[in-house]
Design an enzyme around this catalytic site. Structure first.
Site, PDB file in Angstrom:
ATOM      1  N   ARG A 239       0.872  -1.179   0.000  1.00 51.47           N
ATOM      2  CA  ARG A 239       0.000   0.000   0.000  1.00 51.47           C
ATOM      3  C   ARG A 239       0.906   1.225   0.000  1.00 51.47           C
ATOM      4  NH1 ARG A 239      -3.217   1.085   5.247  1.00 51.47           N
ATOM      5  NH2 ARG A 239      -1.420   2.428   5.526  1.00 51.47           N
ATOM      6  N   HIS A 243      -4.166   4.774   4.560  1.00 51.80           N
ATOM      7  CA  HIS A 243      -5.415   4.033   4.324  1.00 51.80           C
ATOM      8  C   HIS A 243      -6.323   4.806   3.365  1.00 51.80           C
ATOM      9  CE1 HIS A 243      -8.785   1.444   4.926  1.00 51.80           C
ATOM     10  NE2 HIS A 243      -9.524   2.468   5.319  1.00 51.80           N
ATOM     11  N   TYR A 251       3.159   5.708  10.265  1.00 51.51           N
ATOM     12  CA  TYR A 251       3.517   4.446  10.923  1.00 51.51           C
ATOM     13  C   TYR A 251       4.144   3.434   9.946  1.00 51.51           C
ATOM     14  CZ  TYR A 251      -1.038   3.808   8.780  1.00 51.51           C
ATOM     15  OH  TYR A 251      -2.073   3.808   7.871  1.00 51.51           O
TER      16      TYR A 251
HETATM   17  C1  LIG Z   1     -15.652  -6.095   9.305  1.00 53.34           C
HETATM   18  C2  LIG Z   1     -14.947  -4.790   9.217  1.00 53.34           C
HETATM   19  N1  LIG Z   1     -14.106  -4.416  10.205  1.00 53.34           N
HETATM   20  C3  LIG Z   1     -13.464  -3.206  10.154  1.00 53.34           C
HETATM   21  C4  LIG Z   1     -13.693  -2.352   9.092  1.00 53.34           C
HETATM   22  C5  LIG Z   1     -12.972  -1.000   9.031  1.00 53.34           C
HETATM   23  N2  LIG Z   1     -11.927  -1.056   7.967  1.00 53.34           N
HETATM   24  C6  LIG Z   1     -12.183  -0.603   6.731  1.00 53.34           C
HETATM   25  S1  LIG Z   1     -10.881  -0.858   5.698  1.00 53.34           S
HETATM   26  C7  LIG Z   1      -9.953  -1.542   6.946  1.00 53.34           C
HETATM   27  C8  LIG Z   1      -8.586  -2.059   6.665  1.00 53.34           C
HETATM   28  C9  LIG Z   1      -8.593  -2.985   5.488  1.00 53.34           C
HETATM   29  O1  LIG Z   1      -7.346  -3.595   5.296  1.00 53.34           O
HETATM   30  P1  LIG Z   1      -7.123  -4.644   4.154  1.00 53.34           P
HETATM   31  O2  LIG Z   1      -8.204  -5.653   4.143  1.00 53.34           O
HETATM   32  O3  LIG Z   1      -5.740  -5.128   4.266  1.00 53.34           O
HETATM   33  O4  LIG Z   1      -7.335  -3.765   2.814  1.00 53.34           O
HETATM   34  P2  LIG Z   1      -6.467  -2.500   2.328  1.00 53.34           P
HETATM   35  O5  LIG Z   1      -7.023  -1.296   3.025  1.00 53.34           O
HETATM   36  O6  LIG Z   1      -5.049  -2.755   2.661  1.00 53.34           O
HETATM   37  O7  LIG Z   1      -6.718  -2.422   0.859  1.00 53.34           O
HETATM   38  C10 LIG Z   1     -10.670  -1.573   8.146  1.00 53.34           C
HETATM   39  C11 LIG Z   1     -10.150  -2.114   9.412  1.00 53.34           C
HETATM   40  C12 LIG Z   1     -14.614  -2.778   8.092  1.00 53.34           C
HETATM   41  N3  LIG Z   1     -14.890  -2.028   7.023  1.00 53.34           N
HETATM   42  N4  LIG Z   1     -15.215  -3.980   8.175  1.00 53.34           N
END
Ligand SMILES: Cc1ncc(C[n+]2csc(CCOP(=O)(O)OP(=O)(O)O)c2C)c(N)n1
Ligand SMILES: [Mg+2]
Length: 319
Positions: A239, A243, A251
């Site tokens: 990434r 976010h 971080y």
């Molecule tokens: C069940 C759930 N828990 C928490 C969230 C909040 N949330 C949205 S994106 C994210 C991180 C996602 O990480 P990853 O799956 O690695 O995808 P990336 O952002 O790296 O593309 C979180 C914790 C959510 N949308 N759904």
């Protein structure tokens, strides 16, 4: 399947378009024109484009918010993204929903679900429907490293493996789930190692190599069409931003970002096409000029689209 020169140029076009839409969305966000956040797919374009390009017209795909390239390959135009992010009247949801939360069954696109991992059972269901109707349709969706640890993701993969459904799950292992590094949410080295426990096929590919991603997806699609069941493809990537635009990712170690920047998927593909003499400098410039023109026109179009009328707010998002 060997890709023709024209197809390789097509892939290059989509990678560039994906990158430029991403950059433009960031710019619009910084100008205060975006309603909500911008979730960049910078550096992950080869995964969206390579997987979507490997699908057939009749297949269905469930993108997540970073998969702008997938939407472009399925026929959405940059203006659809700009309109949607700026919540304009002419956008896919008419200003009633944010970022990439839209879909279109005619294009075989199922809208993202924010709750991580939920698209896996939904696309497994699409695969089940295809199987019942004896249609040679493949369903594909994406999970992040974070999403891969959720309950619906496990349930969906297990369900697909047990019923040998034509499902392809593309895991974008970009090292981070918000501020959680991958080693803090899984105790194994490769996300794809989980596939064996479900009894499904798997592959690990360099997610910054668009041709490797394409090949792995073709192979998974062929297996699914033959009735061989689902595949979990782990794409190793990084990434390259926070976010979302509001997050400066302080971080994340700078060294890792610098190292990954050298593996930029677009520069890498350019180099490949150049050294293999598959794209001349003139052909490259022509593609880039086409992308710039489309971006310019579509930003202009989107900026001149009005916001929805207030009474539109009471209409459901999908009506
Ligand atoms: C069940 C759930 N828990 C928490 C969230 C909040 N949330 C949205 S994106 C994210 C991180 C996602 O990480 P990853 O799956 O690695 O995808 P990336 O952002 O790296 O593309 C979180 C914790 C959510 N949308 N759904
Ligand atoms: Mg992640």
């Amino acid at each position: 399947m060997k890709l023709s020169r024209a197809q390789l140029h097509d892939i290059y076009y989509f990678l560039r378009l994906n990158r430029r839409v991403d950059e433009q969305l960031t710019s619009l966000y910084r100008q205060g024109k975006v309603v909500g956040g911008v979730y960049s797919g910078l550096g992950q374009e080869a995964i969206s484009v390579g997987t979507a390009y490997a699908l057939e017209r009749e297949d269905v795909v469930g993108p997540m918010i970073r998969n702008v390239g997938t939407l472009l390959v399925r026929g959405y135009r940059p203006r659809d993204l700009f309109l949607q992010y700026m919540a304009r009247r002419d956008g896919p949801t008419g200003g009633r929903d944010a970022n990439t939360h839209f879909g279109d069954l005619a294009r075989g696109v199922i809208a993202p679900i924010s709750m991580l991992g939920e698209l896996v059972p939904v696309l497994a269901g699409a695969g089940l429907a295809a199987k019942i109707r004896k249609e040679k349709r493949v369903a594909l969706t994406y999970i992040g490293d974070g999403a891969s640890s959720t309950t619906p993701c496990h349930e969906g993969m297990n369900f697909a493996a047990v019923l040998k459904l034509p499902l392809v799950v593309v895991a974008e292992n970009n090292g981070w789930a918000y501020s959680t590094p991958v080693e803090k949410q899984m105790a194994i080295e490769n996300l794809a190692d989980r596939a064996q426990a479900y009894g499904m096929a798997s592959a690990i590919v360099d997610g910054n190599d668009v041709l490797a991603v394409y090949e792995a997806t073709r192979k998974a699609g062929e297996l699914a069409r033959r009735g061989g069941g689902p595949t979990l493809i782990e794409c190793k990537t990084m990434r390259m931003k926070g976010h979302a635009e509001h997050d400066d990712a302080r971080y994340v170690p700078r060294k890792a970002l610098e190292a990954w920047k050298k593996k930029d998927p677009i520069e890498r593909f350019e180099k490949y096409l150049k050294t293999k003499k598959l794209m001349t400098a003139d052909e490259k410039s022509a593609i880039e000029a086409r992308v710039e023109k489309e971006i310019r026109e579509d930003v202009e179009f989107a900026e001149s689209s009005p916001l929805p009328a207030p009474e539109e707010a009471v209409r459901p998002a999908w009506a």
